[in-house]
Design a protein around this motif. Structure first.
Motif, mmCIF file in Angstrom:
data_model
loop_
_atom_site.group_PDB
_atom_site.id
_atom_site.type_symbol
_atom_site.label_atom_id
_atom_site.label_comp_id
_atom_site.label_asym_id
_atom_site.label_seq_id
_atom_site.Cartn_x
_atom_site.Cartn_y
_atom_site.Cartn_z
ATOM 1 N N GLY A 1 -5.185 -84.288 12.262
ATOM 2 C CA GLY A 1 -6.370 -84.212 13.070
ATOM 3 C C GLY A 1 -7.385 -83.109 12.905
ATOM 4 O O GLY A 1 -8.314 -83.165 13.383
ATOM 5 N N THR A 2 -7.098 -81.816 12.230
ATOM 6 C CA THR A 2 -8.155 -80.814 12.203
ATOM 7 C C THR A 2 -8.542 -80.384 11.233
ATOM 8 O O THR A 2 -9.572 -80.149 11.401
ATOM 9 N N HIS A 3 -8.441 -81.839 10.468
ATOM 10 C CA HIS A 3 -10.061 -82.529 10.068
ATOM 11 C C HIS A 3 -11.288 -83.562 10.362
ATOM 12 O O HIS A 3 -11.932 -84.226 9.735
ATOM 13 N N PHE A 4 -10.596 -83.360 11.452
ATOM 14 C CA PHE A 4 -11.163 -84.762 12.078
ATOM 15 C C PHE A 4 -13.035 -84.326 11.642
ATOM 16 O O PHE A 4 -13.401 -85.426 11.461
ATOM 17 N N THR A 5 -13.044 -83.362 12.543
ATOM 18 C CA THR A 5 -14.705 -83.572 12.782
ATOM 19 C C THR A 5 -15.048 -82.851 11.130
ATOM 20 O O THR A 5 -16.213 -83.563 11.761
ATOM 21 N N SER A 6 -14.572 -82.124 10.659
ATOM 22 C CA SER A 6 -15.081 -81.835 9.611
ATOM 23 C C SER A 6 -15.510 -83.161 8.264
ATOM 24 O O SER A 6 -16.480 -83.893 8.132
ATOM 25 N N VAL A 7 -14.841 -84.379 9.061
ATOM 26 C CA VAL A 7 -14.965 -86.029 8.295
ATOM 27 C C VAL A 7 -16.628 -86.684 9.331
ATOM 28 O O VAL A 7 -16.422 -87.627 8.485
ATOM 29 N N GLN A 8 -15.888 -86.365 10.428
ATOM 30 C CA GLN A 8 -16.426 -87.078 10.954
ATOM 31 C C GLN A 8 -18.133 -86.157 10.753
ATOM 32 O O GLN A 8 -19.334 -87.377 10.558
ATOM 33 N N ASP A 9 -18.344 -85.707 10.171
ATOM 34 C CA ASP A 9 -19.872 -84.435 10.453
ATOM 35 C C ASP A 9 -20.028 -84.942 9.145
ATOM 36 O O ASP A 9 -21.363 -85.072 8.671
#
Length: 242
Positions: free
Chosen positions: A12-20
């Motif tokens: 989940g720590t990588h969600f924002t980078s995946v989203q972007d």
């Protein structure tokens, strides 16, 4: 048990980078979330494992079991205790056209009303219930509306199957993200989980109290999941496959 699916889970720590990355991509992407119930529903269908681009764990139980055997991951769930607010803020800020699909007609309409109140600039261009008989007709509606984000709340495996179906049929790149019961929950209460429940990590307990089908899953299916997952992964480890 599916080792390929296990290894596809992202922290989940990588969600924002995946989203972007999905927002900037020139092709459509599907993001979904797994819990002990939905894990085995997805694991039955190799197409869902392959065609969903990113999987996250939406519960601490799956995270803890996963972390015993594979790289550490943290939870990411489409609710207001996790990534939902940040994701919707990002969609609102980007001005992207979003479609909201799922739940019953009444629940969907109420959820859209609540979302518009919470995010006044959220550009909702299409919405409908999740009981779909003609998927191609919905694809046409999404293409007509120019949807750039599609929020899908149908429950597993229906939401993943629908998401992967439309993924390669949309004319323009879109971020397709599943949200499970988020639309139903939002139609009940804008912030579904009690603050103390969120603080103590007892979301499963609130859902158990409020929903019969959740009680049945937790009491009947979750213990089987823990047993089967642990000993299957232990077997993989002993055979040095992980």
């Amino acid at each position: 048990m599916n080792l390929e699916l296990n290894k596809k889970l992202i922290s989940g720590t990588h969600f924002t980078s995946v989203q972007d990355a999905c927002f900037q991509s020139n092709h459509s992407s599907v993001i979904s979330f797994l819990n002990p119930f939905s894990y085995y529903e997805v694991a039955k269908d190799h197409t869902l494992i392959e065609q969903v681009d990113y999987y996250f764990s939406d519960g601490s139980l799956l995270c803890k079991l996963h972390n015993l055997f594979l790289d550490k991951i943290t939870r990411a769930s489409f609710d207001y205790s996790s990534i939902a607010a940040d994701f919707l803020h990002a969609v609102e800020a980007s001005g992207k056209r979003i479609a909201v699909i799922g739940a019953t007609e009444q629940e969907n309409a109420k959820a859209v009303e609540v979302l518009q109140q919470q995010y006044p600039k959220l550009n909702i261009v299409f919405n409908r219930n999740g009981y779909i008989e003609d998927k191609d007709a919905v694809v046409n509606d999404l293409n007509e509306a120019g949807a750039e984000v599609v929020l899908v709340g149908m429950g597993t495996p229906y939401q993943e199957a629908f998401s992967t179906y439309i993924k390669n049929r949309l004319l323009a790149p879109a971020v397709i993200i599943t949200c499970g019961g988020f639309l139903t929950q939002t139609s009940i209460k804008p912030d579904y989980y009690h603050p103390l429940v969120k603080k103590l990590g007892l979301r499963w307990l609130q859902r158990m109290v409020m929903h019969k089908h959740v009680r049945e899953r937790v009491l009947k299916q979750y213990p089987k999941f823990v047993f089967k997952y642990f000993f299957t992964m232990l077997g993989f480890k002993l055979k040095k496959q992980i």
